[in-house]
Design a protein around this motif. Structure first.
Motif, PDB file in Angstrom:
ATOM      1  N   ARG A  56      -4.687   1.934  -6.170  1.00 36.73           N
ATOM      2  CA  ARG A  56      -3.932   1.182  -5.480  1.00 36.73           C
ATOM      3  C   ARG A  56      -2.637   1.205  -6.169  1.00 36.73           C
ATOM      4  O   ARG A  56      -2.223   1.423  -7.116  1.00 36.73           O
ATOM      5  N   ASP A  58       1.424  -1.001  -5.395  1.00 38.48           N
ATOM      6  CA  ASP A  58       2.012  -2.036  -4.605  1.00 38.48           C
ATOM      7  C   ASP A  58       3.339  -1.551  -4.553  1.00 38.48           C
ATOM      8  O   ASP A  58       3.944  -0.891  -5.547  1.00 38.48           O
ATOM      9  N   SER A  70       6.743  -8.565  -3.255  1.00 39.64           N
ATOM     10  CA  SER A  70       5.662  -7.666  -2.730  1.00 39.64           C
ATOM     11  C   SER A  70       5.795  -7.492  -1.333  1.00 39.64           C
ATOM     12  O   SER A  70       6.000  -8.546  -0.408  1.00 39.64           O
ATOM     13  N   SER A  73       0.734  -3.239   0.000  1.00 42.60           N
ATOM     14  CA  SER A  73      -0.336  -2.694  -1.088  1.00 42.60           C
ATOM     15  C   SER A  73      -1.345  -1.698  -0.442  1.00 42.60           C
ATOM     16  O   SER A  73      -1.392  -1.825   0.654  1.00 42.60           O
ATOM     17  N   THR A  97       1.543   1.359  -9.503  1.00 38.36           N
ATOM     18  CA  THR A  97       0.147   1.295  -9.491  1.00 38.36           C
ATOM     19  C   THR A  97      -0.383  -0.013 -10.120  1.00 38.36           C
ATOM     20  O   THR A  97       0.162  -0.549 -11.069  1.00 38.36           O
ATOM     21  N   THR A  98      -1.426  -0.510  -9.341  1.00 37.89           N
ATOM     22  CA  THR A  98      -2.152  -1.625 -10.095  1.00 37.89           C
ATOM     23  C   THR A  98      -3.596  -1.083 -11.027  1.00 37.89           C
ATOM     24  O   THR A  98      -4.060  -2.253 -11.723  1.00 37.89           O
TER      25      THR A  98
END
Length: 133
Positions: A56, A58, A70, A73, A97-98
């Motif tokens: 993922r 963001d 934010s 995503s 990246t998460t």
């Protein structure tokens, strides 16, 4: 690179045959990032677009000092950086990246080669991109 099953989920490849998709994928490179790593920063040159293969990312914009807003995503099959890729403007936000993530990266320079050699593929790619933006 990407397998056939993943290509079917990527809207950018929707109108392309498997052989045509291979032409585009040959113009791409892969990039792997760990969680918390930046894919690009606000004001970076917008010379590539990124397709999330796994993980993922963001998208956010710094609005004041250490305060981030934010914006989106993205996960597998999603595209990031397409607006700067199209118009050549600098990045309007930062992508981070998460979690561990894999990307297929298409640079504007590599895409220009596809446009010269296979304008039919480039046209289909842009039609698909128009459906995303």
């Amino acid at each position: 690179m990407a397998d056939e099953g993943k290509l079917n989920r990527w809207r950018l490849f929707a109108e392309l045959t498997s052989d045509d998709a291979d032409v585009l994928l040959d113009a791409c490179e892969e990039r792997n990032l760990v969680g918390g790593e930046e894919l690009f920063r606000e004001n970076d040159p917008g010379d590539s677009l990124f397709i999330v293969q796994s993980g993922r990312v963001d998208i956010f914009k710094n609005i004041r000092g250490d305060v981030d807003r934010s914006l989106a995503s993205f996960g597998p099959g999603d595209v990031s950086g397409e607006m700067s890729f199209i118009d050549g403007a600098r990045r309007s936000a930062t992508a981070r990246t998460t979690e561990a993530s894999e990307f297929v990266v298409l640079s504007r320079q590599s895409f220009a080669r596809v446009q010269r050699e296979r304008p039919d593929i480039a046209a289909a790619f842009f039609r698909n991109m128009a459906g995303i933006v």
